[in-house]
Scaffold this motif. Structure first.
Motif, PDB file in Angstrom:
ATOM      1  N   PHE A 177       0.843  -1.196   0.000  1.00  0.00           N
ATOM      2  CA  PHE A 177       0.000   0.000   0.000  1.00  0.00           C
ATOM      3  C   PHE A 177       0.872   1.237   0.000  1.00  0.00           C
ATOM      4  O   PHE A 177       2.037   1.223   0.424  1.00  0.00           O
ATOM      5  N   SER A 178       0.297   2.331  -0.504  1.00  0.00           N
ATOM      6  CA  SER A 178       0.996   3.605  -0.525  1.00  0.00           C
ATOM      7  C   SER A 178      -0.012   4.739  -0.464  1.00  0.00           C
ATOM      8  O   SER A 178      -1.016   4.733  -1.178  1.00  0.00           O
ATOM      9  N   ASN A 179       0.266   5.720   0.391  1.00  0.00           N
ATOM     10  CA  ASN A 179      -0.575   6.913   0.472  1.00  0.00           C
ATOM     11  C   ASN A 179      -0.045   8.053  -0.406  1.00  0.00           C
ATOM     12  O   ASN A 179      -0.633   9.138  -0.443  1.00  0.00           O
ATOM     13  N   GLU A 180       1.051   7.799  -1.112  1.00  0.00           N
ATOM     14  CA  GLU A 180       1.687   8.839  -1.915  1.00  0.00           C
ATOM     15  C   GLU A 180       0.723   9.457  -2.929  1.00  0.00           C
ATOM     16  O   GLU A 180       0.638  10.685  -3.068  1.00  0.00           O
ATOM     17  N   TYR A 181      -0.002   8.622  -3.625  1.00  0.00           N
ATOM     18  CA  TYR A 181      -0.825   9.100  -4.738  1.00  0.00           C
ATOM     19  C   TYR A 181      -2.137   9.710  -4.257  1.00  0.00           C
ATOM     20  O   TYR A 181      -2.580  10.735  -4.770  1.00  0.00           O
ATOM     21  N   VAL A 182      -2.730   9.091  -3.253  1.00  0.00           N
ATOM     22  CA  VAL A 182      -3.988   9.633  -2.736  1.00  0.00           C
ATOM     23  C   VAL A 182      -3.754  10.958  -2.014  1.00  0.00           C
ATOM     24  O   VAL A 182      -4.591  11.866  -2.073  1.00  0.00           O
ATOM     25  N   GLU A 183      -2.614  11.110  -1.366  1.00  0.00           N
ATOM     26  CA  GLU A 183      -2.327  12.374  -0.688  1.00  0.00           C
ATOM     27  C   GLU A 183      -2.185  13.514  -1.689  1.00  0.00           C
ATOM     28  O   GLU A 183      -2.640  14.636  -1.439  1.00  0.00           O
ATOM     29  N   LYS A 184      -1.572  13.237  -2.828  1.00  0.00           N
ATOM     30  CA  LYS A 184      -1.475  14.254  -3.876  1.00  0.00           C
ATOM     31  C   LYS A 184      -2.862  14.606  -4.402  1.00  0.00           C
ATOM     32  O   LYS A 184      -3.182  15.783  -4.617  1.00  0.00           O
ATOM     33  N   ALA A 185      -3.678  13.588  -4.606  1.00  0.00           N
ATOM     34  CA  ALA A 185      -5.036  13.805  -5.104  1.00  0.00           C
ATOM     35  C   ALA A 185      -5.850  14.621  -4.105  1.00  0.00           C
ATOM     36  O   ALA A 185      -6.563  15.559  -4.475  1.00  0.00           O
ATOM     37  N   LEU A 186      -5.749  14.275  -2.825  1.00  0.00           N
ATOM     38  CA  LEU A 186      -6.499  14.981  -1.791  1.00  0.00           C
ATOM     39  C   LEU A 186      -6.064  16.444  -1.692  1.00  0.00           C
ATOM     40  O   LEU A 186      -6.885  17.341  -1.486  1.00  0.00           O
ATOM     41  N   SER A 187      -4.777  16.693  -1.831  1.00  0.00           N
ATOM     42  CA  SER A 187      -4.273  18.056  -1.761  1.00  0.00           C
ATOM     43  C   SER A 187      -4.877  18.914  -2.871  1.00  0.00           C
ATOM     44  O   SER A 187      -5.310  20.056  -2.631  1.00  0.00           O
ATOM     45  N   GLU A 188      -4.937  18.352  -4.074  1.00  0.00           N
ATOM     46  CA  GLU A 188      -5.526  19.090  -5.195  1.00  0.00           C
ATOM     47  C   GLU A 188      -7.022  19.295  -4.993  1.00  0.00           C
ATOM     48  O   GLU A 188      -7.561  20.374  -5.304  1.00  0.00           O
ATOM     49  N   LEU A 189      -7.693  18.292  -4.484  1.00  0.00           N
ATOM     50  CA  LEU A 189      -9.136  18.405  -4.259  1.00  0.00           C
ATOM     51  C   LEU A 189      -9.454  19.460  -3.207  1.00  0.00           C
ATOM     52  O   LEU A 189     -10.412  20.233  -3.357  1.00  0.00           O
ATOM     53  N   LYS A 190      -8.657  19.498  -2.155  1.00  0.00           N
ATOM     54  CA  LYS A 190      -8.868  20.509  -1.116  1.00  0.00           C
ATOM     55  C   LYS A 190      -8.683  21.904  -1.692  1.00  0.00           C
ATOM     56  O   LYS A 190      -9.431  22.832  -1.364  1.00  0.00           O
ATOM     57  N   ASP A 191      -7.667  22.071  -2.558  1.00  0.00           N
ATOM     58  CA  ASP A 191      -7.433  23.366  -3.185  1.00  0.00           C
ATOM     59  C   ASP A 191      -8.616  23.791  -4.056  1.00  0.00           C
ATOM     60  O   ASP A 191      -8.874  24.983  -4.229  1.00  0.00           O
ATOM     61  N   GLU A 192      -9.332  22.797  -4.584  1.00  0.00           N
ATOM     62  CA  GLU A 192     -10.484  23.065  -5.438  1.00  0.00           C
ATOM     63  C   GLU A 192     -11.777  23.198  -4.631  1.00  0.00           C
ATOM     64  O   GLU A 192     -12.853  23.403  -5.194  1.00  0.00           O
ATOM     65  N   GLY A 193     -11.675  23.047  -3.319  1.00  0.00           N
ATOM     66  CA  GLY A 193     -12.842  23.213  -2.467  1.00  0.00           C
ATOM     67  C   GLY A 193     -13.723  21.989  -2.339  1.00  0.00           C
ATOM     68  O   GLY A 193     -14.873  22.094  -1.890  1.00  0.00           O
ATOM     69  N   VAL A 194     -13.212  20.825  -2.713  1.00  0.00           N
ATOM     70  CA  VAL A 194     -13.980  19.588  -2.589  1.00  0.00           C
ATOM     71  C   VAL A 194     -13.892  19.085  -1.148  1.00  0.00           C
ATOM     72  O   VAL A 194     -12.800  19.008  -0.574  1.00  0.00           O
ATOM     73  N   ASP A 195     -15.026  18.738  -0.568  1.00  0.00           N
ATOM     74  CA  ASP A 195     -15.075  18.219   0.799  1.00  0.00           C
ATOM     75  C   ASP A 195     -14.646  16.753   0.793  1.00  0.00           C
ATOM     76  O   ASP A 195     -15.389  15.881   0.357  1.00  0.00           O
ATOM     77  N   VAL A 196     -13.434  16.489   1.258  1.00  0.00           N
ATOM     78  CA  VAL A 196     -12.906  15.128   1.245  1.00  0.00           C
ATOM     79  C   VAL A 196     -13.037  14.447   2.604  1.00  0.00           C
ATOM     80  O   VAL A 196     -12.591  13.310   2.775  1.00  0.00           O
ATOM     81  N   MET A 197     -13.652  15.116   3.572  1.00  0.00           N
ATOM     82  CA  MET A 197     -13.834  14.553   4.900  1.00  0.00           C
ATOM     83  C   MET A 197     -15.280  14.112   5.138  1.00  0.00           C
ATOM     84  O   MET A 197     -15.520  13.095   5.781  1.00  0.00           O
ATOM     85  N   GLY A 198     -16.219  14.891   4.647  1.00  0.00           N
ATOM     86  CA  GLY A 198     -17.626  14.540   4.821  1.00  0.00           C
ATOM     87  C   GLY A 198     -18.076  14.540   6.264  1.00  0.00           C
ATOM     88  O   GLY A 198     -18.926  13.730   6.657  1.00  0.00           O
ATOM     89  N   GLU A 199     -17.542  15.460   7.062  1.00  0.00           N
ATOM     90  CA  GLU A 199     -17.869  15.481   8.492  1.00  0.00           C
ATOM     91  C   GLU A 199     -19.358  15.723   8.733  1.00  0.00           C
ATOM     92  O   GLU A 199     -19.918  15.269   9.731  1.00  0.00           O
TER      93      GLU A 199
END
Length: 387
Positions: A351-373
């Motif tokens: 497993f690797s979080n390298e790729y998902v962390e990059k994706a999440l960073s871009e999504l956060k910059d775009e204002g996408v809610d990646v937590m769903g709190e």
């Protein structure tokens, strides 16, 4: 960015004969991240990518269908083809055989393949919680794994049994203490009274029972008539639906690595869409050719959302404690033959979080809610037969 509905059968390949169809769809473009992928005039400048599902089209995969329908993959420069699964298709074999760029599969099932030599990596853990349960009628008085002793217990097998066996083991219930029966991938044996406690996914088989009339009342079964053993509560949950990529290609092909980030990013956007638009997401899956009824499809979308949202660390992140629990159960829990899923720790490349962390960073910059709190499930009314 809202796109008009574009999901057609040409973009979703059916499970039976999927491998043969894949060869046609991806002719001259066998690797989604390869340099020659840009030569595909049919898709303009988009990079062709194929995703192998682990089952037929259904809302278990709503996020991927939503990402396709809403143009999220296209926004990332990807031309994605979804390959349906089937009983005779092993997603990881399709991935390692070069017939798909990514695959969806449960972690414990893939750990066994990795130990046997499959070079694959979990690059995004979409389901954070397990959807596997053991259900029973109230009069059986089965409320925990300990209560399975002396009962007839159903199991699908095929790698679906490990949480059940781990839960029993934790509760001190041995396999000799139960009558283990091979359960078909339906609830007929349970409804007929042949199985005291049956395996059921929260998003599928559990709903099948609630879509059936109780012959004693003439009305549909209700949750009040059932007991549910939840492996998340029992402490033996294992990681399930994840996005798997080819480990060797990730290491050697920078284009494939970049495509992986884009694919994860668009897929997470699809799952965020399914979270915020459950009814529309269910309709998208139905339009893809799924044979399940509308109320069942909506139930499935809602229940799958519960397995994803709210997210602990950002959807898709592989949490170390959950990974470790899955690996420990895979190493320590024997099945009816005494075998375990794996005999040693998986390699670091599992497993690797390298790729998902990059994706999440871009999504956060775009204002996408990646937590769903603030996620709140909707109320779904099932109809007879899931219609």
């Amino acid at each position: 960015m809202k796109h008009s509905t574009r999901l057609t059968r040409s973009r979703v390949i059916g499970g039976i004969g999927a491998l043969a169809a894949t060869a046609i769809v991806l002719t001259g473009c066998s690797s989604g991240g390869s340099s020659d992928s840009t030569d595909s005039a049919a898709s303009g400048d988009l990079t062709p990518v194929s995703l192998q599902l682990q089952w037929f089209s259904q809302a278990q995969f709503a996020g991927y269908y939503a990402a396709l329908d809403q143009g999220f993959y296209e926004d990332e420069g990807l031309d994605v083809t979804i390959l349906e699964g089937a009983t005779d298709i092993v997603p990881i074999d399709v991935l390692t055989g070069g017939d798909a760029d990514y695959a969806i599969s449960w972690v414990p099932k893939v750990l066994g393949s990795i130990e046997q030599g499959a070079a694959v990596t979990d690059v995004a853990q979409i389901f954070e919680r397990s959807g596997t349960t053991q259900i029973s009628m109230k009069d059986k008085n089965i409320t925990s794994a300990a209560d399975l002793k002396g009962k007839t217990v159903g199991s699908w097998g095929y790698g679906n049994e490990w949480e059940l066996f781990a839960g029993m083991n934790k509760a001190g219930v041995k396999l000799d203490d139960i009558s283990l029966v091979a359960q078909a991938f339906d609830m007929n044996g349970f409804l007929a009274g042949d199985i005291d406690a049956a395996q059921a996914m929260t998003y599928n088989e559990y709903a099948q029972v609630l879509e059936t009339k109780n012959p004693s009342t003439g009305k549909l079964f209700t949750p009040d008539e059932l007991n549910v053993i939840d492996w998340n509560t029992e402490g033996t949950a294992m990681l399930q639906d994840a996005i798997w990529a080819d480990s060797d290609r990730l290491a050697d092909d920078s284009a494939y690595a970049d495509t992986t980030v884009k694919f994860i990013k668009a897929s997470i956007k699809g799952w965020a869409y399914a979270r915020d638009n459950a009814e529309d997401a269910a309709k998208i899956v139905t339009a893809s050719g799924s044979q399940l009824g509308e109320s069942h499809q909506l139930w499935m979308t809602n229940e799958v959302n519960k397995l994803i949202w709210p997210s602990t660390s950002g959807v898709g992140t592989i949490n170390q404690d959950q990974w470790d629990q899955t690996v420990k159960i895979a190493m320590d829990t024997p099945n009816e033959t005494g075998a375990t899923v794996i005999s040693e720790e998986p390699p670091a490349t599992a497993f690797s979080n390298e790729y998902v962390e990059k994706a999440l960073s871009e999504l956060k910059d775009e204002g996408v809610d990646v937590m769903g709190e603030g996620f709140t499930p909707i109320d779904v009314t099932l109809k007879e037969g899931g219609e």
